[in-house]
Design a protein around this motif. Structure first.
Motif, short mmCIF file in Angstrom:
data_model
loop_
_atom_site.label_atom_id
_atom_site.label_comp_id
_atom_site.label_asym_id
_atom_site.label_seq_id
_atom_site.Cartn_x
_atom_site.Cartn_y
_atom_site.Cartn_z
N VAL A 176 0.91 -1.14 0.15
CA VAL A 176 -0.05 -0.07 -0.05
C VAL A 176 1.02 1.35 -0.15
N SER A 177 0.16 2.61 -0.08
CA SER A 177 1.06 3.68 -0.39
C SER A 177 2.14 4.02 0.93
N ASN A 178 1.46 3.66 2.06
CA ASN A 178 2.21 3.64 3.46
C ASN A 178 3.02 2.70 3.83
N GLY A 211 -8.90 4.66 3.89
CA GLY A 211 -7.67 5.18 3.09
C GLY A 211 -7.17 4.37 2.20
N SER A 212 -6.13 4.69 1.89
CA SER A 212 -5.17 4.00 0.71
C SER A 212 -4.95 2.48 1.28
N ASP A 213 -4.99 2.25 2.56
CA ASP A 213 -4.72 0.71 2.87
C ASP A 213 -6.06 -0.15 2.43
N CYS A 214 -7.07 0.47 1.94
CA CYS A 214 -8.13 -0.39 1.44
C CYS A 214 -7.86 -1.13 0.16
N SER A 215 -6.93 -0.84 -0.50
CA SER A 215 -6.43 -1.56 -1.84
C SER A 215 -5.94 -2.91 -1.36
#
Length: 237
Positions: A176-178, A211-215
């Motif tokens: 993920v992004s983070n 947020g982006s973790d949902c990917s």
């Protein structure tokens, strides 16, 4: 080519009566059920419910001793859905009129997506009409542990309540992004009540990802973030 069991189930689903609730018949010491709705609540739809397609159904064969075997297909692979055939084997027995238990296993088969086949082991208790269950499954690249409660034994104002909580451990952490996500949880609570022949359902679902973790989300719920869903279903047969 489909296996013989898949062909049998496909022919059952094509029968005119499949739109009804349950066709039941006693065969000696066995009880046979053919239905367009899951007839084994703990094994089907309780620990791992699936999206149901336009054509669905299954069979369930139970012996007086408590052993049972069956198949259920939530989707016949028509339209945008893939063919799924779930085969299960289990044992159910009451201790007395207020307490009972059930254990078993399910094999989830996707003939068009063979590498995605998985197995699930489940068990549960029935207490005063309410059900409490747990399930452990080994999906490709993922392990799931689920706790479930269906408080059917106590329904204030005729409203049924069911709760589910699942933990997922990913075999390969998702990027993920983070950083990476190696595990996540999701949960749901459902309120249901029959009204004038209509089954009303209000469902809230959510997960610990946002947020982006949902990917990285691939759980039971329709989406990763909090979702409130209202359903009204009516059976015409």
């Amino acid at each position: 080519m489909l296996k013989p069991s898949h062909v049998l189930l496909a022919s059952l689903l094509a029968s005119p009566w499949v739109h009804g609730q349950i066709f039941q018949r006693e065969l000696g010491d066995f009880d046979l059920k053919l239905s367009s709705a899951p007839s084994r609540s703990m094994a089907q739809g309780l620990v791992k419910p699936s999206a149901t397609g336009s054509f669905h159904g299954g069979l369930d064969l139970t012996h007086d001793s408590g052993w049972y075997i069956g198949q259920w297909s939530p989707s016949m692979g028509l339209g945008e859905s893939d063919l799924e055939v779930d085969s299960y084997l289990g044992f159910k027995r009451p201790f007395d009129q207020t307490l009972g238990y059930e254990v078993g296993m399910i094999h989830y088969n996707y003939p068009q997506l063979a590498p995605q086949d998985s197995q699930e082991f489940y068990g549960g208790l029935t207490l005063l009409g309410s059900r409490f269950g747990a399930a452990f499954s080994q999906d490709p690249n993922k392990r799931n542990s689920t706790l479930f409660a269906d408080l059917g034994g106590n329904q204030p104002f005729g409203i049924g309540v069911s709760i589910k909580y699942t933990t997922y451990q990913l075999g390969n952490p998702a990027s993920v992004s983070n950083g990476y996500v190696s595990s996540f949880n999701d949960w749901s609570i459902k309120f249901s009540r029959p009204w004038m022949g209509i089954d009303l359902k209000l469902i809230y679902s959510d997960s610990n990802l946002n947020g982006s973790d949902c990917s990285a989300y691939s759980g039971h719920n329709a989406q990763c973030d909090g979702l409130l869903t209202f359903k009204a279903e009516h059976s015409f047969y």
